[in-house]
Design a protein around this motif. Structure first.
Motif, PDB file in Angstrom:
ATOM      1  N   GLU A 190       0.832  -1.207   0.000  1.00  0.00           N
ATOM      2  CA  GLU A 190       0.000   0.000   0.000  1.00  0.00           C
ATOM      3  C   GLU A 190       0.867   1.259   0.000  1.00  0.00           C
ATOM      4  O   GLU A 190       0.608   2.202  -0.744  1.00  0.00           O
TER       5      GLU A 190
ATOM      6  N   ALA B 107       2.483   1.695  -3.372  1.00  0.00           N
ATOM      7  CA  ALA B 107       1.489   2.135  -4.354  1.00  0.00           C
ATOM      8  C   ALA B 107       1.214   3.629  -4.214  1.00  0.00           C
ATOM      9  O   ALA B 107       1.178   4.358  -5.218  1.00  0.00           O
TER      10      ALA B 107
ATOM     11  N   GLU C  68       2.005   6.315  -7.097  1.00  0.00           N
ATOM     12  CA  GLU C  68       0.903   7.104  -7.651  1.00  0.00           C
ATOM     13  C   GLU C  68       1.179   8.607  -7.490  1.00  0.00           C
ATOM     14  O   GLU C  68       0.926   9.391  -8.404  1.00  0.00           O
TER      15      GLU C  68
END
Length: 168
Positions: free
Chosen positions: A156, A159, A163
């Motif tokens: 997580e 990510a 992003e």
């Protein structure tokens, strides 16, 4: 000193660097283990004696790493009904395919749970041994849940970082 719950056998001392991640995870999870060399071919008597002695002392899972002919896991599986996990080691011109096939192709009634080759396999062998032991050990099961959460949190976090970095 607590009796070993897991035995880690390597067919050769030269396999140590490849299999050491298994020991690191077992230590991290505080699982008592033995880490040694035992060869199905060069020391069959030692392999048999170690297997029988450790099982009698309470060992619950055997992890066996070997390359080339890779008969170690099968030799141990022939001597115990405890779970045996095989780690194929890439140590020949066949790049570990020989060890993989030798480890995974066991006759009926003598299974060897086979993981990936080399360091990835060594890590997963430790995790699989821990999962087997956690069936009867709630504290270990909790440690495994915590470890899985850390893995999920890491993905997580990566990510979100990725992003944010590539956001338009």
């Amino acid at each position: 000193m607590q009796a070993a719950k897991v035995a880690v056998f390597m067919g050769s001392k030269s396999d140590e660097a490849m299999i050491a991640p298994c020991a690191e995870i077992l230590k991290q999870l505080e699982i008592p283990f033995v880490f040694t060399v035992a060869s199905a071919h060069r020391t069959p008597e030692r392999t048999a004696q170690l297997t029988e002695r450790l099982e009698a002392e309470g060992c619950e899972v055997f992890i066996c790493a070997a390359g080339m002919a890779a008969h170690l896991a099968g030799a141990v599986a022939a001597r115990t009904i405890k779970p045996v996990i095989g780690i194929p080691v890439a140590g020949s011109p066949l790049c570990g395919m020989d060890a993989l096939f030798a480890t995974v192709q066991m006759p009926p009634g003598f299974p060897v749970a086979t993981v990936a080759l080399d360091k990835a396999g060594a890590r997963n062998a430790a995790w699989l041994a821990a999962q087997i032991l956690a069936l009867k050990d709630p504290n270990l099961a909790e440690k495994l849940q915590t470890a899985r959460k850390k893995f999920r949190d890491g993905v997580e976090s990566a990510a979100q970082e990725m992003e944010a970095k590539y956001m338009i």
